[in-house]
Design a protein around this motif. Structure first.
Motif, PDB file in Angstrom:
ATOM      1  N   ASN A   1       0.829  -1.212   0.000  1.00  0.00           N
ATOM      2  CA  ASN A   1       0.000   0.000   0.000  1.00  0.00           C
ATOM      3  C   ASN A   1       0.862   1.260   0.000  1.00  0.00           C
ATOM      4  O   ASN A   1       0.647   2.187   0.776  1.00  0.00           O
ATOM      5  N   TYR A   2       1.834   1.297  -0.895  1.00  0.00           N
ATOM      6  CA  TYR A   2       2.760   2.422  -1.006  1.00  0.00           C
ATOM      7  C   TYR A   2       1.996   3.736  -1.160  1.00  0.00           C
ATOM      8  O   TYR A   2       1.095   3.849  -1.983  1.00  0.00           O
ATOM      9  N   GLY A   3       2.326   4.709  -0.360  1.00  0.00           N
ATOM     10  CA  GLY A   3       1.670   6.012  -0.410  1.00  0.00           C
ATOM     11  C   GLY A   3       0.222   5.978   0.031  1.00  0.00           C
ATOM     12  O   GLY A   3      -0.519   6.930  -0.185  1.00  0.00           O
ATOM     13  N   ALA A   4      -0.192   4.879   0.644  1.00  0.00           N
ATOM     14  CA  ALA A   4      -1.580   4.697   1.102  1.00  0.00           C
ATOM     15  C   ALA A   4      -2.573   4.883  -0.040  1.00  0.00           C
ATOM     16  O   ALA A   4      -3.673   5.375   0.158  1.00  0.00           O
ATOM     17  N   THR A   5      -2.169   4.504  -1.259  1.00  0.00           N
ATOM     18  CA  THR A   5      -3.069   4.658  -2.411  1.00  0.00           C
ATOM     19  C   THR A   5      -3.181   3.386  -3.240  1.00  0.00           C
ATOM     20  O   THR A   5      -3.723   3.430  -4.335  1.00  0.00           O
ATOM     21  N   GLU A   6      -2.691   2.260  -2.736  1.00  0.00           N
ATOM     22  CA  GLU A   6      -2.734   1.025  -3.520  1.00  0.00           C
ATOM     23  C   GLU A   6      -3.850   0.128  -2.998  1.00  0.00           C
ATOM     24  O   GLU A   6      -3.692  -0.587  -2.022  1.00  0.00           O
ATOM     25  N   ASN A   7      -4.979   0.192  -3.678  1.00  0.00           N
ATOM     26  CA  ASN A   7      -6.200  -0.450  -3.205  1.00  0.00           C
ATOM     27  C   ASN A   7      -6.684  -1.599  -4.068  1.00  0.00           C
ATOM     28  O   ASN A   7      -7.698  -2.206  -3.758  1.00  0.00           O
ATOM     29  N   VAL A   8      -5.988  -1.889  -5.183  1.00  0.00           N
ATOM     30  CA  VAL A   8      -6.408  -2.941  -6.094  1.00  0.00           C
ATOM     31  C   VAL A   8      -5.222  -3.830  -6.429  1.00  0.00           C
ATOM     32  O   VAL A   8      -4.078  -3.493  -6.151  1.00  0.00           O
ATOM     33  N   MET A   9      -5.512  -4.970  -7.074  1.00  0.00           N
ATOM     34  CA  MET A   9      -4.448  -5.917  -7.417  1.00  0.00           C
ATOM     35  C   MET A   9      -4.299  -6.049  -8.922  1.00  0.00           C
ATOM     36  O   MET A   9      -5.263  -5.934  -9.672  1.00  0.00           O
ATOM     37  N   ALA A  10      -3.043  -6.323  -9.327  1.00  0.00           N
ATOM     38  CA  ALA A  10      -2.741  -6.498 -10.748  1.00  0.00           C
ATOM     39  C   ALA A  10      -1.600  -7.490 -10.917  1.00  0.00           C
ATOM     40  O   ALA A  10      -0.809  -7.712 -10.000  1.00  0.00           O
ATOM     41  N   LEU A  11      -1.514  -8.068 -12.112  1.00  0.00           N
ATOM     42  CA  LEU A  11      -0.360  -8.856 -12.528  1.00  0.00           C
ATOM     43  C   LEU A  11       0.603  -7.895 -13.204  1.00  0.00           C
ATOM     44  O   LEU A  11       0.171  -7.015 -13.951  1.00  0.00           O
ATOM     45  N   ARG A  12       1.901  -8.090 -13.010  1.00  0.00           N
ATOM     46  CA  ARG A  12       2.896  -7.175 -13.584  1.00  0.00           C
ATOM     47  C   ARG A  12       3.861  -7.938 -14.497  1.00  0.00           C
ATOM     48  O   ARG A  12       4.605  -8.798 -14.038  1.00  0.00           O
ATOM     49  N   ARG A  13       3.856  -7.605 -15.781  1.00  0.00           N
ATOM     50  CA  ARG A  13       4.645  -8.312 -16.786  1.00  0.00           C
ATOM     51  C   ARG A  13       6.131  -8.331 -16.472  1.00  0.00           C
ATOM     52  O   ARG A  13       6.759  -9.386 -16.539  1.00  0.00           O
ATOM     53  N   ASP A  14       6.729  -7.192 -16.132  1.00  0.00           N
ATOM     54  CA  ASP A  14       8.176  -7.154 -15.937  1.00  0.00           C
ATOM     55  C   ASP A  14       8.601  -7.783 -14.617  1.00  0.00           C
ATOM     56  O   ASP A  14       9.772  -7.779 -14.265  1.00  0.00           O
ATOM     57  N   GLU A  15       7.661  -8.361 -13.897  1.00  0.00           N
ATOM     58  CA  GLU A  15       7.941  -9.145 -12.689  1.00  0.00           C
ATOM     59  C   GLU A  15       7.387 -10.564 -12.876  1.00  0.00           C
ATOM     60  O   GLU A  15       6.847 -11.173 -11.956  1.00  0.00           O
ATOM     61  N   SER A  16       7.486 -11.081 -14.115  1.00  0.00           N
ATOM     62  CA  SER A  16       7.018 -12.442 -14.449  1.00  0.00           C
ATOM     63  C   SER A  16       5.535 -12.647 -14.159  1.00  0.00           C
ATOM     64  O   SER A  16       5.112 -13.728 -13.786  1.00  0.00           O
TER      65      SER A  16
END
Length: 139
Positions: free
Chosen positions: A102-117
């Motif tokens: 929750n970096y910056g108290a603004t990360e409220n959703v989830m995602a897959l990230r390509r450059d992290e496999s």
């Protein structure tokens, strides 16, 4: 059985992706049980068509009555759209190291990230992402 739709373009916010799935009678994909997460992970990693999309929205978010980007970093845990809490123990291999944070108290959703496999991370609902919808093949 479940049918999936992976959308690479146009990219959109998590809420817009949620609404786009819902407009077809689908929902953003729930990646539990772990076998489901493995299936989707292997599919996106091994298909070149997905290699141009940095993020894919998936169906988990921090619960709240009204959308609010000021949740404290100690805010509620993620809940899948089917109402089940994310099982951090079972899904630990799918998370980017140090996530969710929750970096910056603004990360409220989830995602897959390509450059992290295509591992999972928490992110802002305003991030522009592809998205993955699902629906049961048979009701």
């Amino acid at each position: 059985m479940t049918c999936y739709l992976l959308v690479t373009s146009p990219t959109m916010s998590w809420l817009s992706a949620h609404d786009a799935c819902a407009s077809r009678g689908d929902m953003l994909t729930v990646l539990e049980p772990v076998e489901k997460a493995k299936f989707i992970s292997e599919h996106v990693k091994t298909n070149d068509v997905y290699q141009q999309t940095l993020y894919f929205s998936i169906g988990a978010r921090r619960p709240q009555n009204a959308w609010n980007t000021t949740l404290p970093s100690t805010g509620p845990d993620y809940i899948w759209l089917d109402g089940q809490p994310v099982n951090y123990t079972a899904t630990a291999p799918f998370w980017i190291a140090g996530k969710p944070n929750n970096y910056g108290a603004t990360e409220n959703v989830m995602a897959l990230r390509r450059d992290e496999s295509f591992l999972w991370e928490d992110g802002s609902e305003n991030m522009l992402c592809g998205y993955i919808c699902e629906r049961p093949l048979f009701d």
